[in-house]
Each structure stands twice: as structure tokens, then as C-alpha cells.
Design a protein around this motif. Sequence first.
Motif, PDB file in Angstrom:
ATOM      1  N   SER A  68       0.622  -0.921  -0.224  1.00 32.70           N
ATOM      2  CA  SER A  68       0.190  -0.166   0.164  1.00 32.70           C
ATOM      3  C   SER A  68       0.954   1.146   0.061  1.00 32.70           C
ATOM      4  O   SER A  68       0.244   2.279  -0.177  1.00 32.70           O
ATOM      5  CB  SER A  68      -1.341   0.197   1.308  1.00 32.70           C
ATOM      6  N   CYS A  69       2.075   1.237   0.550  1.00 38.35           N
ATOM      7  CA  CYS A  69       3.188   2.776   0.694  1.00 38.35           C
ATOM      8  C   CYS A  69       3.489   2.663  -0.868  1.00 38.35           C
ATOM      9  O   CYS A  69       3.344   4.237  -1.200  1.00 38.35           O
ATOM     10  CB  CYS A  69       3.868   2.173   1.712  1.00 38.35           C
ATOM     11  N   VAL A  70       4.117   1.321  -1.788  1.00 38.29           N
ATOM     12  CA  VAL A  70       4.541   1.938  -2.777  1.00 38.29           C
ATOM     13  C   VAL A  70       3.158   2.162  -3.471  1.00 38.29           C
ATOM     14  O   VAL A  70       3.465   2.771  -4.131  1.00 38.29           O
ATOM     15  CB  VAL A  70       4.856   0.364  -3.260  1.00 38.29           C
ATOM     16  N   TYR A  72       0.221   4.358  -3.214  1.00 33.97           N
ATOM     17  CA  TYR A  72      -0.198   5.361  -2.760  1.00 33.97           C
ATOM     18  C   TYR A  72       1.322   6.196  -3.064  1.00 33.97           C
ATOM     19  O   TYR A  72       1.101   7.257  -3.918  1.00 33.97           O
ATOM     20  CB  TYR A  72       0.046   5.495  -0.878  1.00 33.97           C
ATOM     21  N   LYS A  73       2.707   5.540  -3.003  1.00 29.38           N
ATOM     22  CA  LYS A  73       4.087   6.539  -3.382  1.00 29.38           C
ATOM     23  C   LYS A  73       3.947   6.828  -4.915  1.00 29.38           C
ATOM     24  O   LYS A  73       3.852   8.248  -5.809  1.00 29.38           O
ATOM     25  CB  LYS A  73       5.309   6.692  -3.007  1.00 29.38           C
ATOM     26  N   PHE A  74       3.590   5.922  -5.458  1.00 37.24           N
ATOM     27  CA  PHE A  74       3.830   5.935  -7.174  1.00 37.24           C
ATOM     28  C   PHE A  74       2.385   6.316  -8.192  1.00 37.24           C
ATOM     29  O   PHE A  74       2.720   6.544  -9.058  1.00 37.24           O
ATOM     30  CB  PHE A  74       4.283   5.020  -7.269  1.00 37.24           C
ATOM     31  N   ILE A  75       1.274   6.379  -7.066  1.00 40.33           N
ATOM     32  CA  ILE A  75      -0.123   5.906  -8.188  1.00 40.33           C
ATOM     33  C   ILE A  75      -0.612   6.184  -7.494  1.00 40.33           C
ATOM     34  O   ILE A  75      -1.002   7.655  -8.312  1.00 40.33           O
ATOM     35  CB  ILE A  75      -0.848   4.344  -8.124  1.00 40.33           C
ATOM     36  N   ILE A  76      -1.154   6.539  -6.645  1.00 36.30           N
ATOM     37  CA  ILE A  76      -2.691   7.661  -6.488  1.00 36.30           C
ATOM     38  C   ILE A  76      -1.564   9.136  -5.981  1.00 36.30           C
ATOM     39  O   ILE A  76      -2.342   9.514  -6.241  1.00 36.30           O
ATOM     40  CB  ILE A  76      -3.086   6.966  -4.399  1.00 36.30           C
ATOM     41  N   ASP A 155      -8.057   9.624   0.639  1.00 32.56           N
ATOM     42  CA  ASP A 155      -7.565  10.306   0.858  1.00 32.56           C
ATOM     43  C   ASP A 155      -6.234  11.252   1.476  1.00 32.56           C
ATOM     44  O   ASP A 155      -5.815  12.098   1.497  1.00 32.56           O
ATOM     45  CB  ASP A 155      -8.457  10.827   1.895  1.00 32.56           C
ATOM     46  N   SER A 156      -6.008   9.935   2.552  1.00 31.47           N
ATOM     47  CA  SER A 156      -4.503   9.467   3.340  1.00 31.47           C
ATOM     48  C   SER A 156      -4.243   8.098   3.438  1.00 31.47           C
ATOM     49  O   SER A 156      -4.648   6.922   2.724  1.00 31.47           O
ATOM     50  CB  SER A 156      -4.562   9.876   4.529  1.00 31.47           C
ATOM     51  N   LEU A 157      -2.732   8.046   3.243  1.00 29.52           N
ATOM     52  CA  LEU A 157      -1.787   7.001   3.331  1.00 29.52           C
ATOM     53  C   LEU A 157      -2.640   5.309   4.316  1.00 29.52           C
ATOM     54  O   LEU A 157      -2.692   4.460   3.755  1.00 29.52           O
ATOM     55  CB  LEU A 157      -0.152   7.766   3.365  1.00 29.52           C
ATOM     56  N   TRP A 158      -2.936   6.303   5.349  1.00 28.41           N
ATOM     57  CA  TRP A 158      -3.349   5.492   6.392  1.00 28.41           C
ATOM     58  C   TRP A 158      -4.998   4.635   5.454  1.00 28.41           C
ATOM     59  O   TRP A 158      -4.864   3.344   5.946  1.00 28.41           O
ATOM     60  CB  TRP A 158      -3.663   6.219   7.103  1.00 28.41           C
ATOM     61  N   ASN A 159      -5.787   5.466   5.016  1.00 30.28           N
ATOM     62  CA  ASN A 159      -6.924   4.633   4.284  1.00 30.28           C
ATOM     63  C   ASN A 159      -6.167   4.093   3.439  1.00 30.28           C
ATOM     64  O   ASN A 159      -7.418   2.953   3.574  1.00 30.28           O
ATOM     65  CB  ASN A 159      -7.486   5.675   3.968  1.00 30.28           C
ATOM     66  N   VAL A 160      -5.507   4.014   3.062  1.00 29.79           N
ATOM     67  CA  VAL A 160      -5.266   3.444   1.229  1.00 29.79           C
ATOM     68  C   VAL A 160      -4.682   1.311   2.249  1.00 29.79           C
ATOM     69  O   VAL A 160      -4.607   0.967   2.284  1.00 29.79           O
ATOM     70  CB  VAL A 160      -4.181   3.979   1.045  1.00 29.79           C
ATOM     71  N   ILE A 161      -3.974   1.889   3.913  1.00 28.77           N
ATOM     72  CA  ILE A 161      -3.356   0.861   3.987  1.00 28.77           C
ATOM     73  C   ILE A 161      -4.547   0.097   4.584  1.00 28.77           C
ATOM     74  O   ILE A 161      -4.796  -1.284   4.591  1.00 28.77           O
ATOM     75  CB  ILE A 161      -2.544   0.821   5.605  1.00 28.77           C
ATOM     76  N   VAL A 162      -5.927   0.485   5.410  1.00 33.21           N
ATOM     77  CA  VAL A 162      -6.099   0.127   5.497  1.00 33.21           C
ATOM     78  C   VAL A 162      -8.085  -0.612   4.827  1.00 33.21           C
ATOM     79  O   VAL A 162      -7.795  -1.597   5.210  1.00 33.21           O
ATOM     80  CB  VAL A 162      -7.334   1.281   6.753  1.00 33.21           C
ATOM     81  N   TYR A 163      -7.447  -0.138   3.536  1.00 32.19           N
ATOM     82  CA  TYR A 163      -8.559  -0.579   2.602  1.00 32.19           C
ATOM     83  C   TYR A 163      -7.633  -2.107   2.388  1.00 32.19           C
ATOM     84  O   TYR A 163      -8.262  -3.212   2.201  1.00 32.19           O
ATOM     85  CB  TYR A 163      -8.848   0.298   1.948  1.00 32.19           C
ATOM     86  N   ASN A 164      -6.874  -1.745   2.729  1.00 34.68           N
ATOM     87  CA  ASN A 164      -5.689  -3.349   1.746  1.00 34.68           C
ATOM     88  C   ASN A 164      -5.787  -4.060   2.493  1.00 34.68           C
ATOM     89  O   ASN A 164      -5.233  -5.470   2.154  1.00 34.68           O
ATOM     90  CB  ASN A 164      -4.722  -2.416   0.739  1.00 34.68           C
ATOM     91  N   ALA A 165      -6.078  -4.383   4.040  1.00 35.74           N
ATOM     92  CA  ALA A 165      -5.243  -4.841   5.701  1.00 35.74           C
ATOM     93  C   ALA A 165      -6.332  -5.874   4.905  1.00 35.74           C
ATOM     94  O   ALA A 165      -5.719  -6.947   5.667  1.00 35.74           O
ATOM     95  CB  ALA A 165      -5.331  -4.010   6.747  1.00 35.74           C
TER      96      ALA A 165
END
Length: 458
Positions: A68-70, A72-76, A155-165
Motif C-alpha cells: 500500500s505504501c508503494v 500510494y507513493k507511485f500511483i495514488i 484521502d490519506s496513506l493510512w486510509n489506503v493501508i486500512v483499505y488493503n489490510a
Amino acid sequence: MSSSLQSIGSWIGHNLLYSEVLESDQRLPCLTFTIANGTYGLLAPSLQFWLALGTCLVLGAIYSAILSCVMYKFIILPRKLHSQSSSSKYHSTSTSLLIGFGVIMPLCVIYPYYGIHFLLIKNKVIKFLFGIASLTTAFRCSEAVFGFLPTHVDDSLWNVIVYNAFPVECKFDKVGAIPSTWANVGYYVRNFGVSCTALGLYCSFLVMSDYKLYPTEEGPKLGDVSLYNALNWHQLANNFSIAILFQIYLTTFSYAINAVTSLVGLTQIPMMLNPIFESTREEGGSESIVLQFLACLLASFLSSLTCIVFTLNSSLVVHGFLKRGVYKPVRTKYSRLAAATAAFLASGFFHEWLLSVVLYPDYDSVGEDCAPPACFQPGYGRNTLFFVWNAGLIGIEYALSGAAIFKLLKKHLPPVIISLLVTSTALPVAHWFTNDYVRTDFFHDGQLGWPIVIRLDE
């Protein structure tokens, strides 16, 4: 270094995933009784089975958080920065496509194979969950690449992490993940208990015949497929019994995962809806999912995306990632029929891949030396053929839905009769999809999780 990593993986496999304990059903009866000159025993659910599934969820969440970090950084993030600085439409860049389809998705595909080998996982149901966790992240990466993530997820990196978790779809608002309540936890726990009991009773019935009411006449390979055999009433009975088993299986595991995610404070949409008894609300009100399905086959409602995707699966998780990860991207350039066909084919391909994960060899031995129950050779192509069959039905519906006879049937036949007619279009060939799960020990591995009754004097 390599030996240290192997030691860590072996320790996790033996102590947290209980690889040896869950390799076969080693439970002893906690209660015995006699009925009609037969002695039976009640097997209690295995606590290690559910602890192992919980460990799988945690491992999947950690791996998904890294990806998710990758993502968010390169796509989102580039998409967000473009929308803030320009009003023009954003198109996926070569970098986002390369990272998404060249890095993240391949890692999602290979992760379960290495994880199963590294952690010594032998139980096929645990392998299934291992694959599902990686699968959802792969499709959600496609959502991110094409800009179809659910509202507020990016909206945020944390949201993306939670969504994919987790392999569930969590709900978000402007603040972040919507918190769950104890009422949500209680609801899912109660329904899990009911479903687990029902599944145990049903498995107690099917296990007596090794999960086949009648002997299978069709071979396991793609070349063994026969339309003539699909009309055999023994095969129809087998297909019907396993279809019910799959529905209860998925519902039970859905309630379990929903209970866990609610317990950690996340609100999510249900993973499963019963396609006959549940209902969903759309703008026009409340209507049965069966009626949505019927509308897809018998009426001219192809404009409703929900109808098309519900024909793929009654799982709302599958509904979500096929809709946003496959259907919508294809639909931006092609027709509804092409997009629906792409979604069916994607469903077939990912089920083929998931089958390869479930039947991935338990040991290093391969080829002629690798025999059941350690190894089974999947009947590749049968899953895809099943979904191609259903895509063909959608194509026929697309061409003939305006015919007067179908409008007449929808208007005058009782819903139960129409639902039986719809079910009959897929039931004869359902074994193309379920055969590999039935002929292996998949359901025997799964029965560790619920109370079942077995006969002891056979």
C-alpha cells in the motif's frame, strides 16, 4: 542468514499456523452416542484452526501494508497532485502502469506460493485464505491505477493501508475509516455462531459420503468435460449439494472476518449476501438479489451494473473489486457487454490462480513422487470454462432480453419459479467449478473449524 529465516518461518508455521496439527483431522470425540445400532461421536471445533486463520489475516495485512505504501507513493499521490494543480482529466502514466502491473500485481501473485512454502502451510483452507488476502490487494491496485477507488480511500496513506489490510471492504468518510460499534461486533459474532452450527450439521451429513452424494462419472481434467454428463441427475444432485455447501462456507468465513475487523474498530460492508434470501437497497427501493439476477437474464436491465456483477458471485467483495478493478476500466472504452465479458474472464482466471494456490504442493517433492494428499494436479481450464459459460448466458440475454416471451415470463411467473429457471442455467455445469475442491481433501481440511458428528463404527 538463510538458515535463520528458515528457522523463523518454521517456528511460525509450527507454533502460530499449526501446520502439523491441521494437516489432517486428528480430533477425538468429546461425546459419543448410539442411534439405530450405530455409534457416533461429536467432534468439537479446533481452536488451532481459527488461531491459524487469524495469523493468516495478520500476515496478509502486514504484506498488504507494505504494498500500500508503494501504491500510494507511485500511483495514488501523483493522481492527487495532478487533480490539485490542473482541471484536465488525469490519465494513468507509464510509471503508475509499470508499478501497478509490473511490480505490485506480480508480487501479489507470487507471494502466496513463497509464503506457503516458507511457513510450511499444509491445510488447504488456510492456503485459500492466504490467496484471498493477496488477491484483493491485486485488484485494488487496478482500482488505484485507473482511478476507481471508493470515495475517501485515497484521502490519506493510512486510509489506503486500512483499505488493503483485510479481504473486506471497509467504509470511509471525510474523517477516515468509519468506526464500528459493539452492536456490529455482537451481530457478526451471533451470526457466525449460527452459521458455524449450520455448517457443522450440513458437513456431518455430507462427510458420510465423502462430500459426494453419488460417485463422480466425469474425470478431473478439462478434456473430461462432457455436456451430456451435465444432464445426469446424479451430477445435478452433487452440484446442488456442493453449491449449498459453498454458500454456507463463504457465509461462515465472512461473518468471522467481519467480526474480527469490527472488533479492531472498522466498519465494513458485508462480505456475503445470500442470493436468495437477502436483499439490497438501490435508488428504486428494496429488491431481492434473485430478482436482480433475473432482471439480468430475463429483462432489459443491462444498464444496471449491479445486476451484471451479481451474476458473477453473491460475494460483495468480489462484486466490488471486479466492478472497480475490471468492469469500469473496460467500460470507459468499450460496451457494457465487453466489460461484463472481461469481468467474467477475470473471475475465471483468478479462480484458476486461486486453485493453484490451494493445491500448491505441501512438500518439496514434485512430479511422480508427489502424490495425494500432499499433491493434487488441478484441472486447469475448468473454472474459466464455467465463467465463459455464464458470460455466454449474458450475451444471449443481451441479444434476446427484449423478446416478448421473456417479458411475459417475468410478469406472470412466481419469483420462486423464475429463480429455479435461472439457477438451472448454471447448476448443470457447476461441477466444472467445484470438482477440484470436492475430489481433494479441501472440505476435510475445512471441517476442523466447526462441530461435526461422525460415525465411529465404520
